[in-house]
Design a protein around this motif. Structure first.
Motif, PDB file in Angstrom:
ATOM      1  N   THR A   1     134.174  44.084  68.292  1.00  0.00           N
ATOM      2  CA  THR A   1     133.650  44.433  69.618  1.00  0.00           C
ATOM      3  C   THR A   1     133.646  43.196  70.515  1.00  0.00           C
ATOM      4  O   THR A   1     133.035  42.181  70.171  1.00  0.00           O
ATOM      5  CB  THR A   1     132.219  44.974  69.504  1.00  0.00           C
ATOM      6  OG1 THR A   1     132.225  46.091  68.616  1.00  0.00           O
ATOM      7  CG2 THR A   1     131.690  45.404  70.861  1.00  0.00           C
ATOM      8  N   PRO A   2     134.319  43.225  71.656  1.00  0.00           N
ATOM      9  CA  PRO A   2     134.316  42.066  72.557  1.00  0.00           C
ATOM     10  C   PRO A   2     132.941  41.862  73.183  1.00  0.00           C
ATOM     11  O   PRO A   2     132.171  42.805  73.374  1.00  0.00           O
ATOM     12  CB  PRO A   2     135.362  42.443  73.617  1.00  0.00           C
ATOM     13  CG  PRO A   2     135.389  43.932  73.606  1.00  0.00           C
ATOM     14  CD  PRO A   2     135.109  44.348  72.187  1.00  0.00           C
ATOM     15  N   ILE A   3     132.637  40.628  73.499  1.00  0.00           N
ATOM     16  CA  ILE A   3     131.353  40.309  74.121  1.00  0.00           C
ATOM     17  C   ILE A   3     131.389  40.703  75.590  1.00  0.00           C
ATOM     18  O   ILE A   3     132.329  40.388  76.311  1.00  0.00           O
ATOM     19  CB  ILE A   3     131.037  38.811  73.974  1.00  0.00           C
ATOM     20  CG1 ILE A   3     130.927  38.435  72.492  1.00  0.00           C
ATOM     21  CG2 ILE A   3     129.748  38.461  74.711  1.00  0.00           C
ATOM     22  CD1 ILE A   3     130.709  36.962  72.262  1.00  0.00           C
ATOM     23  N   ASP A   4     130.369  41.419  76.004  1.00  0.00           N
ATOM     24  CA  ASP A   4     130.256  41.849  77.395  1.00  0.00           C
ATOM     25  C   ASP A   4     129.417  40.822  78.164  1.00  0.00           C
ATOM     26  O   ASP A   4     128.219  40.676  77.933  1.00  0.00           O
ATOM     27  CB  ASP A   4     129.587  43.233  77.449  1.00  0.00           C
ATOM     28  CG  ASP A   4     129.608  43.817  78.849  1.00  0.00           C
ATOM     29  OD1 ASP A   4     130.006  43.098  79.792  1.00  0.00           O
ATOM     30  OD2 ASP A   4     129.228  44.991  79.014  1.00  0.00           O
ATOM     31  N   TRP A   5     130.072  40.112  79.096  1.00  0.00           N
ATOM     32  CA  TRP A   5     129.397  39.053  79.838  1.00  0.00           C
ATOM     33  C   TRP A   5     128.902  39.541  81.193  1.00  0.00           C
ATOM     34  O   TRP A   5     128.692  38.741  82.112  1.00  0.00           O
ATOM     35  CB  TRP A   5     130.344  37.867  80.035  1.00  0.00           C
ATOM     36  CG  TRP A   5     130.728  37.204  78.749  1.00  0.00           C
ATOM     37  CD1 TRP A   5     131.854  37.416  78.016  1.00  0.00           C
ATOM     38  CD2 TRP A   5     129.961  36.224  78.035  1.00  0.00           C
ATOM     39  NE1 TRP A   5     131.857  36.634  76.892  1.00  0.00           N
ATOM     40  CE2 TRP A   5     130.702  35.887  76.870  1.00  0.00           C
ATOM     41  CE3 TRP A   5     128.743  35.602  78.257  1.00  0.00           C
ATOM     42  CZ2 TRP A   5     130.246  34.961  75.950  1.00  0.00           C
ATOM     43  CZ3 TRP A   5     128.287  34.676  77.335  1.00  0.00           C
ATOM     44  CH2 TRP A   5     129.040  34.363  76.193  1.00  0.00           C
ATOM     45  N   THR A   6     128.685  40.831  81.329  1.00  0.00           N
ATOM     46  CA  THR A   6     128.187  41.368  82.587  1.00  0.00           C
ATOM     47  C   THR A   6     126.792  40.824  82.894  1.00  0.00           C
ATOM     48  O   THR A   6     125.922  40.823  82.036  1.00  0.00           O
ATOM     49  CB  THR A   6     128.125  42.902  82.532  1.00  0.00           C
ATOM     50  OG1 THR A   6     129.426  43.419  82.255  1.00  0.00           O
ATOM     51  CG2 THR A   6     127.630  43.475  83.855  1.00  0.00           C
ATOM     52  N   GLN A   7     126.598  40.364  84.107  1.00  0.00           N
ATOM     53  CA  GLN A   7     125.298  39.849  84.521  1.00  0.00           C
ATOM     54  C   GLN A   7     124.442  41.015  85.025  1.00  0.00           C
ATOM     55  O   GLN A   7     124.588  41.472  86.152  1.00  0.00           O
ATOM     56  CB  GLN A   7     125.456  38.797  85.625  1.00  0.00           C
ATOM     57  CG  GLN A   7     126.221  37.570  85.183  1.00  0.00           C
ATOM     58  CD  GLN A   7     126.277  36.508  86.267  1.00  0.00           C
ATOM     59  OE1 GLN A   7     125.552  36.558  87.255  1.00  0.00           O
ATOM     60  NE2 GLN A   7     127.153  35.529  86.090  1.00  0.00           N
ATOM     61  N   SER A   8     123.557  41.486  84.174  1.00  0.00           N
ATOM     62  CA  SER A   8     122.706  42.618  84.556  1.00  0.00           C
ATOM     63  C   SER A   8     121.270  42.188  84.854  1.00  0.00           C
ATOM     64  O   SER A   8     120.631  42.741  85.736  1.00  0.00           O
ATOM     65  CB  SER A   8     122.708  43.670  83.449  1.00  0.00           C
ATOM     66  OG  SER A   8     122.005  43.209  82.315  1.00  0.00           O
ATOM     67  N   PHE A   9     120.728  41.256  84.070  1.00  0.00           N
ATOM     68  CA  PHE A   9     119.356  40.765  84.203  1.00  0.00           C
ATOM     69  C   PHE A   9     118.318  41.862  83.980  1.00  0.00           C
ATOM     70  O   PHE A   9     117.162  41.709  84.380  1.00  0.00           O
ATOM     71  CB  PHE A   9     119.118  40.112  85.584  1.00  0.00           C
ATOM     72  CG  PHE A   9     120.072  38.995  85.903  1.00  0.00           C
ATOM     73  CD1 PHE A   9     119.859  37.722  85.402  1.00  0.00           C
ATOM     74  CD2 PHE A   9     121.192  39.216  86.681  1.00  0.00           C
ATOM     75  CE1 PHE A   9     120.727  36.685  85.694  1.00  0.00           C
ATOM     76  CE2 PHE A   9     122.072  38.195  86.974  1.00  0.00           C
ATOM     77  CZ  PHE A   9     121.848  36.921  86.477  1.00  0.00           C
ATOM     78  N   ASN A  10     118.715  42.970  83.346  1.00  0.00           N
ATOM     79  CA  ASN A  10     117.774  44.051  83.073  1.00  0.00           C
ATOM     80  C   ASN A  10     116.887  43.697  81.887  1.00  0.00           C
ATOM     81  O   ASN A  10     117.325  43.051  80.933  1.00  0.00           O
ATOM     82  CB  ASN A  10     118.521  45.359  82.795  1.00  0.00           C
ATOM     83  CG  ASN A  10     119.228  45.876  84.035  1.00  0.00           C
ATOM     84  OD1 ASN A  10     118.756  45.661  85.146  1.00  0.00           O
ATOM     85  ND2 ASN A  10     120.339  46.551  83.855  1.00  0.00           N
ATOM     86  N   SER A  11     115.669  44.173  81.908  1.00  0.00           N
ATOM     87  CA  SER A  11     114.691  43.824  80.879  1.00  0.00           C
ATOM     88  C   SER A  11     115.008  44.458  79.525  1.00  0.00           C
ATOM     89  O   SER A  11     114.512  43.995  78.504  1.00  0.00           O
ATOM     90  CB  SER A  11     113.290  44.256  81.320  1.00  0.00           C
ATOM     91  OG  SER A  11     113.249  45.661  81.515  1.00  0.00           O
ATOM     92  N   ASP A  12     115.815  45.516  79.505  1.00  0.00           N
ATOM     93  CA  ASP A  12     116.153  46.187  78.252  1.00  0.00           C
ATOM     94  C   ASP A  12     117.583  45.906  77.792  1.00  0.00           C
ATOM     95  O   ASP A  12     118.080  46.541  76.866  1.00  0.00           O
ATOM     96  CB  ASP A  12     115.953  47.701  78.385  1.00  0.00           C
ATOM     97  CG  ASP A  12     116.792  48.295  79.509  1.00  0.00           C
ATOM     98  OD1 ASP A  12     117.371  47.525  80.297  1.00  0.00           O
ATOM     99  OD2 ASP A  12     116.858  49.538  79.611  1.00  0.00           O
TER     100      ASP A  12
END
Length: 395
Positions: free
Chosen positions: A28-39
């Motif tokens: 599984t590739p690492i998802d580097w999306t910047q979400s900053f969500n608490s969960d």
């Protein structure tokens, strides 16, 4: 019915099965999306930060999650319990009325903590600072950024190393009489400041990635987070979930939700190709061709012309005015999130940029029309012109 698969399709089926196996067993590739969500447990989520807040930084304190703009927060009075408001995002876009509400919260004694690499102009003007990207030639090849806190009693002269996961931005111009510098990097670039408003403060850091999962587990960077939050008193937390870069995904289609989760994505594609095979091998006609019957023409333009002719013949100006008023109220409600009422005229004028006098004249005229049983053509034309003026001149 017996299923007959042509031999010419065998290579295609084998390739398809191999592709599914590769997808199934591939790492599984690492998802580097910047979400900053608490969960969010991805590298640039804030799941570990929230765990630190609940267990170590502010233990036994209530954490409230907000999914609405700051303007919609309930009124905070001096008699209410004070809270810490935390906003972490890559781009914090706040309207002027949101910033005004934020300042009011601080003036009442609440603490505001903001971490964002980009902020809107109203917020930057309120904090009296500007940001600048560190894109000098000497910084282009850097993959490490080292930060430290100014207060030695907190940091014990520690330096915090950030590899790759940092924003190339610093606080450039600021009012030295009103702002207090709390943190810099090793190049003396300002990264963390505080400004007092009334009984409270607004803390601002231009490095939101320092508060993500990636940096919580990296070396001793969790100590930097603890040092930054040590300026906040031990009181309840209000965590923002509205000003996040992935906010649009919450209201996206179910198909997008399926495609961002690898197991659901694989199952969706499997179902899709199975349906394709079903159409290819079981989609033969079992009956004669059904003749095509041309539907009756009823285009949108013809429909509008028909309705227009009907209203013109009936001369029911009152009914037309009622419908225009109904659609105008819905326009105000959906665009400015307030009702078209007398007590809201001043707020509506502030948001729309229209003169308060014009809005009050339209409101009085609409109330007068609602009480009428008959309306002349001149009255309808005057009412129509006022509404069109607002449509064409509101912001």
């Amino acid at each position: 019915m017996k299923l007959i698969i042509p031999k010419s399709t065998y290579p295609f089926i084998v390739i398809l099965i191999l592709l599914f196996l590769v997808e199934l067993f591939a790492p599984t590739p690492i998802d580097w999306t910047q979400s900053f969500n608490s969960d969010d447990k991805r590298p640039f989520g804030s799941y570990l930060l929230m765990d630190l807040i609940k267990t170590d930084l502010f233990p036994n304190k209530e954490v409230e999650f907000k999914t609405v703009p700051v303007f919609n927060y309930p009124e905070s009075k001096i008699s209410h319990p004070l809270k810490n408001y935390i906003f972490i995002s890559n781009n914090l876009e706040m309207q002027k009325w949101d910033v005004d509400k934020l300042v009011k919260l601080a003036e009442n004694g609440n603490q505001i903590f903001i971490a964002a690499s980009s902020i809107s102009h109203p917020l930057a003007d309120t904090l009296d600072l500007s940001l600048t990207p560190n894109v000098m030639f000497s910084n282009l090849g850097k993959t490490v950024r080292i930060q430290k806190l100014e207060n030695q009693n907190i940091s014990l002269n520690k330096k915090y190393k950030y590899e790759k996961a940092f924003d190339v931005v610093s606080i450039e111009k600021f009012n030295r009489d009103s702002l207090i510098v709390l943190g810099r990097d090793v190049d003396k670039n300002i990264q963390f400041i505080k400004k007092q408003f009334g009984k409270g403060n607004i803390f601002y850091s231009c490095q939101p990635l320092a508060f993500t999962n990636y940096n919580v587990v990296e070396a001793n960077n969790a100590d930097y987070i603890a040092g930054a939050f040590s300026y906040l008193p031990n009181q309840s937390i209000v965590w923002d979930e509205y000003y996040k870069p992935t906010r649009a995904l919450r209201h996206s289609s179910p198909l997008r939700y399926l495609l961002i989760h690898p197991p659901l994505k694989l199952g969706f594609y499997l179902l899709f190709f199975c349906l394709i095979f079903l159409l290819l091998f079981q989609g033969k006609r079992q009956q004669r061709i059904v003749p095509i019957i041309e539907p009756l023409r009823n285009t949108s333009l013809e429909f509008i012309q028909t309705l227009g002719s009907l209203y013109y013949t009936k001369k029911n100006h009152k009914d037309i005015a009622d419908k225009k008023l109904k659609y105008f109220k819905e326009f105000i409600r959906s665009r400015y999130h307030i009702e078209f009422k007398k007590e809201n005229i001043k707020e509506l004028s502030s948001r729309s940029g229209l003169p308060e006098k014009t809005l009050r004249m339209l409101f009085d005229q609409s109330k007068s029309i609602e009480t009428l049983t008959h309306l002349t053509q001149e009255g309808l034309e005057d009412f129509h012109s006022k509404i069109e003026y607002i449509y064409n001149n509101c912001k």
